[in-house]
Design an enzyme around this catalytic site. Sequence first.
Site, mmCIF file in Angstrom:
data_model
loop_
_atom_site.group_PDB
_atom_site.id
_atom_site.type_symbol
_atom_site.label_atom_id
_atom_site.label_comp_id
_atom_site.label_asym_id
_atom_site.label_seq_id
_atom_site.Cartn_x
_atom_site.Cartn_y
_atom_site.Cartn_z
ATOM 1 N N ASP A 172 -0.372 29.655 14.350
ATOM 2 C CA ASP A 172 -0.792 30.031 15.699
ATOM 3 C C ASP A 172 -0.459 31.504 15.890
ATOM 4 O OD1 ASP A 172 -0.914 27.221 15.702
ATOM 5 O OD2 ASP A 172 -0.442 27.105 17.843
ATOM 6 N N LYS A 240 -7.056 29.279 21.274
ATOM 7 C CA LYS A 240 -5.957 28.698 22.043
ATOM 8 C C LYS A 240 -5.714 29.544 23.283
ATOM 9 C CE LYS A 240 -0.955 27.781 21.456
ATOM 10 N NZ LYS A 240 0.156 27.781 20.464
ATOM 11 N N LYS A 276 -7.476 24.725 21.951
ATOM 12 C CA LYS A 276 -6.126 24.255 22.250
ATOM 13 C C LYS A 276 -5.627 24.865 23.550
ATOM 14 C CE LYS A 276 -1.346 24.241 20.482
ATOM 15 N NZ LYS A 276 -0.464 24.576 19.339
#
Length: 340
Positions: A172, A240, A276
């Site tokens: 991430d 995300k 996400k």
Amino acid sequence: MTINTQDHGRAIAPAARALDVLGGETTEAGLRRYLEGIPGVDAVGLEQRAAALATRSIKTTSKARALDTIISLIDLTTLEGADTPGKVRSLVAKAVTPDAADPTTPRVAAVCVYGDMVPAALQALGSAHAGAAGNGIAVAAVATAFPSGRASLPVKLADTADAVAAGADEIDMVIDRGAFLAGRYGQVFDQIVAVKEACRRPDGTYAHLKVILETGELNTYDNVRRASWLAILAGGDFIKTSTGKVSPAATLPVTLSMLEVVRDWHRLTGEKIGVKPAGGIRSSKDAIRYLVTVAETVGEQWLRPELFRFGASSLLNDVLLQRQKTLTGHYSGPDYVTID
């Protein structure tokens, strides 16, 4: 490679997606022209649609399935400076067995930790790790000077490579919001491309890359849309919303906007990109609203761990309590779930 934004004819680091979509014109000027040519967001319409989706109800018979789906989509997360191997082991134990009283409870999708905690997570997972059978719990690591992203590119790449070498299945990363807001799209693009390459394992496979936009700092829906397109063009496997360290974090309108980009990308290329939302999603009621929004925007086929995740630490507890209520007809006491 760092972009000189004054040299508008200079090619940016190539990415196969960008080459196809931009027609081979991989320059700073070409990227800027493409992103700034994307139609603006109707903010009022977006918020009204998100509000309408949030009012949708689901039947009681569907609620149990929805709760199980939520659990299976959670990246159970601990990202604190005080994290220890012991805390990570406790997190993994909960990820593997969310409800010790009910063995039918599904496992979460992944545990998300700092890179130096990856070995502890892998050791604790053992045979439950996704790498053992391909369908277990993944280990995600935040990288690239998370959460600020304020570091040189070599530092960001070393951060990523270290986590991948330690065995992380997913990375991430955070984008350079300062560069993005200053209009240096090519610099952001190049960094994502470089981080994606740093996700390469010795066997030639890649750790999955989730690109964190930190939407709370992007200020407008137009910026969220452009950043989403930019992240996908550069090779992100997921987009995300947030690090969870900035307020506001995930919101339904922002997530809807990102889902619309994913929908449009799929229509354009046939490729499916994950989404996400992370930060601030704490209740089952809120999580169900996200499930409805996903199903109505990109389709129920996205409601699987390969394409949708919740970044959360406390959400699981509420889902477990609601699941117990759905199955037994009564709420359990606060001692039914662990304190995170």
